[in-house]
Structure formats: structure tokens, C-alpha cells
Design a protein around this motif. Structure first.
Motif, mmCIF file in Angstrom:
data_model
loop_
_atom_site.group_PDB
_atom_site.id
_atom_site.type_symbol
_atom_site.label_atom_id
_atom_site.label_comp_id
_atom_site.label_asym_id
_atom_site.label_seq_id
_atom_site.Cartn_x
_atom_site.Cartn_y
_atom_site.Cartn_z
ATOM 1 N N GLY A 233 0.809 -1.216 0.000
ATOM 2 C CA GLY A 233 0.000 0.000 0.000
ATOM 3 C C GLY A 233 0.837 1.259 0.000
ATOM 4 N N PHE A 234 0.238 2.328 -0.489
ATOM 5 C CA PHE A 234 0.874 3.639 -0.505
ATOM 6 C C PHE A 234 0.075 4.590 0.388
ATOM 7 C CE2 PHE A 234 2.268 1.721 -4.479
ATOM 8 C CZ PHE A 234 3.632 1.968 -4.431
ATOM 9 N N ILE A 235 0.783 5.209 1.329
ATOM 10 C CA ILE A 235 0.183 6.194 2.215
ATOM 11 C C ILE A 235 0.518 7.586 1.674
ATOM 12 C CG2 ILE A 235 0.086 7.091 4.567
ATOM 13 C CD1 ILE A 235 -0.997 4.235 4.224
ATOM 14 N N ILE A 236 -0.471 8.446 1.621
ATOM 15 C CA ILE A 236 -0.279 9.819 1.137
ATOM 16 C C ILE A 236 -0.450 10.765 2.320
ATOM 17 C CG2 ILE A 236 -1.002 11.568 -0.523
ATOM 18 C CD1 ILE A 236 -2.344 9.329 -2.128
ATOM 19 N N SER A 237 0.587 11.521 2.637
ATOM 20 C CA SER A 237 0.512 12.446 3.766
ATOM 21 C C SER A 237 -0.422 13.617 3.438
ATOM 22 C CB SER A 237 1.906 12.980 4.118
ATOM 23 O OG SER A 237 2.373 13.856 3.097
ATOM 24 N N LYS A 238 -0.793 14.357 4.460
ATOM 25 C CA LYS A 238 -1.713 15.493 4.288
ATOM 26 C C LYS A 238 -1.159 16.519 3.313
ATOM 27 C CE LYS A 238 -4.327 18.850 7.055
ATOM 28 N NZ LYS A 238 -4.555 19.355 8.451
ATOM 29 N N ASP A 239 0.181 16.650 3.269
ATOM 30 C CA ASP A 239 0.797 17.607 2.351
ATOM 31 C C ASP A 239 1.277 16.938 1.060
ATOM 32 O OD1 ASP A 239 2.626 16.275 3.914
ATOM 33 O OD2 ASP A 239 3.954 17.984 4.226
ATOM 34 N N GLY A 240 0.800 15.713 0.772
ATOM 35 C CA GLY A 240 1.010 15.123 -0.548
ATOM 36 C C GLY A 240 2.257 14.291 -0.736
ATOM 37 N N TYR A 241 2.920 13.889 0.341
ATOM 38 C CA TYR A 241 4.134 13.073 0.218
ATOM 39 C C TYR A 241 3.822 11.587 0.435
ATOM 40 C CZ TYR A 241 7.217 17.139 0.099
ATOM 41 O OH TYR A 241 7.861 18.307 -0.269
ATOM 42 N N ILE A 242 4.616 10.745 -0.226
ATOM 43 C CA ILE A 242 4.457 9.288 -0.127
ATOM 44 C C ILE A 242 5.738 8.697 0.430
ATOM 45 C CG2 ILE A 242 4.044 7.155 -1.415
ATOM 46 C CD1 ILE A 242 2.785 9.165 -3.574
ATOM 47 N N PRO A 243 5.679 7.955 1.540
ATOM 48 C CA PRO A 243 6.890 7.328 2.087
ATOM 49 C C PRO A 243 7.154 5.962 1.455
ATOM 50 C CG PRO A 243 5.069 7.017 3.613
ATOM 51 C CD PRO A 243 4.521 7.804 2.446
ATOM 52 N N PHE A 244 8.418 5.714 1.110
ATOM 53 C CA PHE A 244 8.876 4.407 0.650
ATOM 54 C C PHE A 244 9.830 3.878 1.722
ATOM 55 C CE2 PHE A 244 7.486 6.635 -3.042
ATOM 56 C CZ PHE A 244 7.019 5.663 -3.935
ATOM 57 N N VAL A 245 9.661 2.625 2.109
ATOM 58 C CA VAL A 245 10.416 2.057 3.229
ATOM 59 C C VAL A 245 11.590 1.248 2.723
ATOM 60 C CG1 VAL A 245 10.303 0.538 5.241
ATOM 61 C CG2 VAL A 245 8.314 1.948 4.620
ATOM 62 N N LYS A 246 12.779 1.554 3.244
ATOM 63 C CA LYS A 246 13.944 0.722 2.943
ATOM 64 C C LYS A 246 13.922 -0.472 3.880
ATOM 65 C CE LYS A 246 18.878 0.591 2.059
ATOM 66 N NZ LYS A 246 20.173 1.300 2.056
ATOM 67 N N ARG A 247 13.841 -1.673 3.293
ATOM 68 C CA ARG A 247 13.686 -2.893 4.065
ATOM 69 C C ARG A 247 15.013 -3.339 4.688
ATOM 70 N NH1 ARG A 247 9.150 -5.726 3.005
ATOM 71 N NH2 ARG A 247 10.150 -7.761 2.943
ATOM 72 N N LYS A 248 14.933 -3.971 5.844
ATOM 73 C CA LYS A 248 16.128 -4.408 6.571
ATOM 74 C C LYS A 248 16.695 -5.689 5.968
ATOM 75 C CE LYS A 248 14.970 -2.266 11.006
ATOM 76 N NZ LYS A 248 14.693 -2.502 12.452
ATOM 77 N N ASN A 249 17.886 -6.059 6.425
ATOM 78 C CA ASN A 249 18.582 -7.210 5.829
ATOM 79 C C ASN A 249 18.251 -8.538 6.492
ATOM 80 O OD1 ASN A 249 19.925 -7.088 8.252
ATOM 81 N ND2 ASN A 249 21.961 -6.748 7.381
ATOM 82 N N ASN A 250 17.273 -8.542 7.425
ATOM 83 C CA ASN A 250 16.924 -9.795 8.094
ATOM 84 C C ASN A 250 15.548 -10.302 7.680
ATOM 85 O OD1 ASN A 250 15.512 -7.737 9.319
ATOM 86 N ND2 ASN A 250 15.746 -8.528 11.400
ATOM 87 N N LEU A 251 14.949 -9.675 6.646
ATOM 88 C CA LEU A 251 13.620 -10.086 6.198
ATOM 89 C C LEU A 251 13.734 -11.257 5.233
ATOM 90 C CD1 LEU A 251 12.103 -6.531 5.637
ATOM 91 C CD2 LEU A 251 11.977 -7.971 7.671
ATOM 92 N N SER A 252 12.620 -11.977 5.049
ATOM 93 C CA SER A 252 12.678 -13.195 4.228
ATOM 94 C C SER A 252 12.889 -12.876 2.752
ATOM 95 C CB SER A 252 11.409 -14.028 4.410
ATOM 96 O OG SER A 252 10.261 -13.319 3.993
ATOM 97 N N ILE A 253 12.421 -11.723 2.276
ATOM 98 C CA ILE A 253 12.670 -11.289 0.899
ATOM 99 C C ILE A 253 12.846 -9.773 0.878
ATOM 100 C CG2 ILE A 253 11.439 -13.183 -0.228
ATOM 101 C CD1 ILE A 253 9.078 -11.273 -0.614
ATOM 102 N N GLY A 254 13.398 -9.265 -0.233
ATOM 103 C CA GLY A 254 13.517 -7.814 -0.416
ATOM 104 C C GLY A 254 14.518 -7.145 0.496
ATOM 105 N N LYS A 255 15.556 -7.861 0.915
ATOM 106 C CA LYS A 255 16.547 -7.300 1.826
ATOM 107 C C LYS A 255 17.218 -6.064 1.225
ATOM 108 C CE LYS A 255 17.793 -11.771 3.919
ATOM 109 N NZ LYS A 255 16.763 -12.548 3.205
ATOM 110 N N ASN A 256 17.344 -4.998 2.038
ATOM 111 C CA ASN A 256 18.092 -3.785 1.666
ATOM 112 C C ASN A 256 17.547 -3.094 0.422
ATOM 113 O OD1 ASN A 256 20.155 -4.031 3.776
ATOM 114 N ND2 ASN A 256 20.851 -5.819 2.607
ATOM 115 N N LYS A 257 16.294 -3.358 0.087
ATOM 116 C CA LYS A 257 15.681 -2.693 -1.065
ATOM 117 C C LYS A 257 14.510 -1.841 -0.600
ATOM 118 C CE LYS A 257 17.006 -6.180 -4.474
ATOM 119 N NZ LYS A 257 16.558 -7.076 -5.559
ATOM 120 N N PHE A 258 14.133 -0.877 -1.422
ATOM 121 C CA PHE A 258 12.994 -0.034 -1.082
ATOM 122 C C PHE A 258 11.692 -0.718 -1.485
ATOM 123 C CE2 PHE A 258 16.365 3.062 -0.924
ATOM 124 C CZ PHE A 258 15.968 3.915 0.102
ATOM 125 N N GLY A 259 10.689 -0.555 -0.649
ATOM 126 C CA GLY A 259 9.370 -1.080 -0.941
ATOM 127 C C GLY A 259 8.344 0.025 -0.854
#
Length: 409
Positions: A233-259
């Protein structure tokens, strides 16, 4: 002793930490003994031989730690192929694609295809859930390889939980009704199937070779994979910004990548009605709101109300994970970017002091008006001339979201 301390001590000892400690203590003892001037240390021990043994022990420990560090960086690529072109050529399906020309790209011929299929637009669809408590069973073909397949996750933090499985879904286009037929599975089952499709077994085969070999993807009703519900999902802040999360290196997939802002599996503990243990629309919403709070630290009062018909954007199947079913949503927040970031930072500091685990610790912010300036590759995006690595799913989600924004905002 707190469990987090216990686990750290366990892993330290498991990785020959006690050998290093003993070596250091002995070395310090002889150094102190030598400087006492009571007797020459060479009279007690061959210093050259002793030093060599100590150094060998320390190097062995460092080598093991470095080896684990390297394996962690390679693990995702071994479990799930990053040869996306190969996946596209393996299956005869209609793939989701994104035309960068729509986003102000000067290269008019650049179209990015993703290993995503059965893309269904859900905005303004009625969703009907047909739930069953039936439990998924691991296919007999995989039983002999359970230990091997679990070993693929050696450097990831893995845990088990009850999940919701999609047995079938179908769209009644004329009435705009999307039917979802569900049952139960576990996260461990998904770690042994969807999340390890391309891990090479000792016999040279993989889960993909055994259960989803193509050229046609099995219907969900015929699939033998765990197929637990996931969503982004994409969250849109009140002032129109969207956060992308950099994933940690201990997750089962997507390590060190932005989601995307939210990347999660649907948690049955929040999705099942407490008394009947049935999966409902209300449970679906509860699970999504729980994950927003868990991952972005945004409580419900910081969000606009969530509507399944309004806020669900699409459903699709991810071919890299063997056709795993996924949903995409968006939601607006009542907080601006600074408020969200400050609140996120406060919770991160608390997490660092506890045994809690978060998927990410860094947020990349992109304003909604800048979406048209992004360039989408199959495994990354270009933003302000800088490349940000992403999983193919995250980029595809972003493409879907951009198209949704262009058509609805």
C-alpha cells in the motif's frame, strides 16, 4: 534474563564465540603475567606457537561471521530468481506492463514488463469473501526437501503464524463484484513454497520445477503452493508526500531494497472474527490498519477512514513467487510528512532498545506531483537522477499506483 539477550548469547555461542573469548582471556593473562616480571613468559610457553593458535581461532570466528554476512546478501537471489526476463519467457501469460512515456520519459519506446499477471482493477468493486477453515497441506513432492528448503532462510528472521490462503478468486465484470474464496495456511508453508521457488535442491530441482513449471500458470484453484494473502500500500501524507520504506537485511525477501509504504502478509490474528474465526471484510480492513500502525507507526486516528471499495486499487499474481496472490491499496493520512517522520523516528528509537522487529528503519519521501518524473525499471526506479533498488513487485505496484493517480486524482 530477557529473551532478546538470551537469543543474542545463544547465537554468539553457536558461532564459536566462546572459543574467541577463551582465547582472548588466555592471551591477556599471559601478557599480564609477562609484565609482572616474575618469570619470562617464554619459560612457560612457546609464544610463537601460542600466538598462532590464538590468531587462528580469532580468524576462524571472523571468517564464519563474514561468510554469514555474504550469504545474507546473496540469499534472496538464491531463493527467488532475479532473472525476470527468464520468468517472463517461461510463462505464456498476459503480463502487467508500464509505459514510461506516460511519465514524461523521453524514450518513447521504453515499456517495462513485469512478472506480474492476472492484474484486476478493483476500485469501486464490491468484494465478497467466501471463507473456509480448511487447512493447506504441503504437497508430497516437497516433504523430502523440508530441511533443505528451510536452510534457504538461514540468515533471515523467520517465524510461524496462521495465514489466510486464497483458493480462488474471480471477477464478475458485469456487476463489478470480486469474489475471493479463502482458507488457512501457515507462514512456514509459504517459506517452503512461494518464498523459495528457485532455491536449488541437491538433486538439481527447485519448487518451480516441481510445482509451477509452466508454460501456463496454474489457476489458484489448482495451485499446490501456500499462496497466503499479501498486500502492498501507498500512504499519502496530508501535504502530498508518499513514504517508501527501505527494508532491513533480516527479512525473508527484499533485503536492503525499497518497498511501498506498506509491504505485508495479512495477519489472521487481526483478520479473523474473534468468536467465529471467520475471515470477513471487516477483518480485512482491521488487518490492513494494523499493518499501517505496525510498519509506519500511524494509528487509526492519523488516517482517513478505509473503504474496501474505495481504497483497494488492484489484485494480481506474482509469478516470481509462483503466482502468489497480492492486493494493492492506498490511503490518505491526516498527518503531514514531518509529523509522520517524527513519530516514526520516536518509535524507531524505542524499537532499538527493545526486542521488537520492524521491516524498515529509513523512509524515502516522494511528493505525489513528482510521480510523473520517475523512471521505472524492472528492479529499480530513477528519482532525481539517482537509482533506488526495489523488488520487481514494488516497482510494479508503483506503476499501478501512478496510473491510478493519473486516472482518479
Amino acid at each position: 534474563m530477557k529473551r532478546s539477550i538470551t537469543l543474542k548469547l545463544y547465537h554468539f555461542l553457536k558461532n564459536d564465540g566462546i572459543t574467541v573469548l577463551i582465547s582472548i582471556f588466555i592471551f591477556i593473562f599471559f601478557i599480564l603475567f609477562y609484565f609482572s616480571n616474575k618469570v619470562g613468559i617464554h619459560e612457560i610457553i612457546d609464544l610463537t606457537m601460542f600466538s598462532s593458535i590464538i590468531i587462528a581461532m580469532i580468524l576462524a570466528y571472523l571468517s564464519k561471521s563474514f561468510n554469514k554476512f555474504i550469504i545474507n546478501r546473496l540469499e534472496d537471489k538464491v531463493k527467488l530468481t532475479e532473472d525476470y526476463v527468464g520468468v517472463l519467457s517461461k510463462y505464456k501469460e498476459d503480463f502487467y506492463y508500464f509505459d514510461n512515456i506516460k511519465n514524461g520519459c523521453t524514450d518513447k519506446t521504453y515499456r517495462t514488463y513485469f512478472p506480474i499477471t492476472q492484474y484486476i482493477e478493483l476500485n469501486n468493486c464490491e468484494i465478497i469473501i467466501h471463507d473456509s477453515k480448511k487447512r493447506y497441506r504441503l504437497p508430497n513432492e516437497l516433504i523430502p526437501y523440508v530441511d533443505e528448503l528451510f536452510s534457504a532462510h538461514d540468515t533471515s528472521d523467520i517465524y510461524n503464524q496462521l495465514c489466510i490462503r486464497v483458493d480462488k478468486w474471480e471477477l464478475d465484470q458485469s456487476n463489478r463484484i470480486f469474489h475471493i474464496y479463502t482458507s488457512r495456511t501457515t507462514y512456514f508453508n509459504s517459506l517452503l513454497t512461494n518464498r523459495v521457488m528457485d532455491f536449488p535442491l541437491k538433486n538439481g530441482l527447485s519448487v518451480r520445477d516441481l510445482l509451477e513449471f509452466g508454460p501456463f500458470l496454474n489457476d489458484l484453484s489448482d495451485s499446490e503452493l501456500s499462496n497466503h494473502i499479501g498486500y502492498n500500500g501507498f500512504i499519502i501524507s496530508k501535504d502530498g508526500y508518499i513514504p517508501f520504506v527501505k527494508r532491513k537485511n533480516n527479512l525473508s525477501i527484499g533485503k536492503n531494497k525499497f518497498g511501498a509504504s506498506i509491504n505485508a502478509s495479512l495477519k489472521s490474528v487481526k483478520a479473523l472474527e474473534p468468536s467465529t474465526k471467520i475471515f470477513t471484510i471487516e477483518g480485512f480492513v482491521n488487518a490492513i490498519l494494523f499493518e499501517i500502525d505496525s510498519e509506519l507507526k500511524l494509528p487509526t486516528d492519523a488516517l482517513e477512514s478505509f473503504s474496501i471499495q474505495k481504497n483497494l486499487i488492484a489484485a494480481y499474481r506474482d509469478l516470481v513467487e509462483g503466482g502468489k496472490p497480492q492486493f494493492l491499496f492506498y490511503l490518505k493520512s491526516n498527518w503531514n510528512r514531518e509529523e509522520i517522520q517524527d513519530n516514526f523516528n520516536v518509535h524507531q528509537r524505542k524499537t532499538e532498545k527493545s526486542s521488537l522487529v520492524d521491516d524498515g528503519s529509513f523512509l524515502l519521501w516522494i511528493h505525489i506531483t513528482e510521480l510523473t518524473s520517475l523512471y521505472l525499471n524492472i528492479d529499480s526506479i530513477i528519482y532525481r537522477k539517482k537509482k533506488y533498488p526495489m523488488t520487481h513487485t514494488a516497482v510494479a505496484n508503483l506503476g499501478m499506483f501512478i496510473e491510478f493517480v493519473q486516472n482518479n486524482f
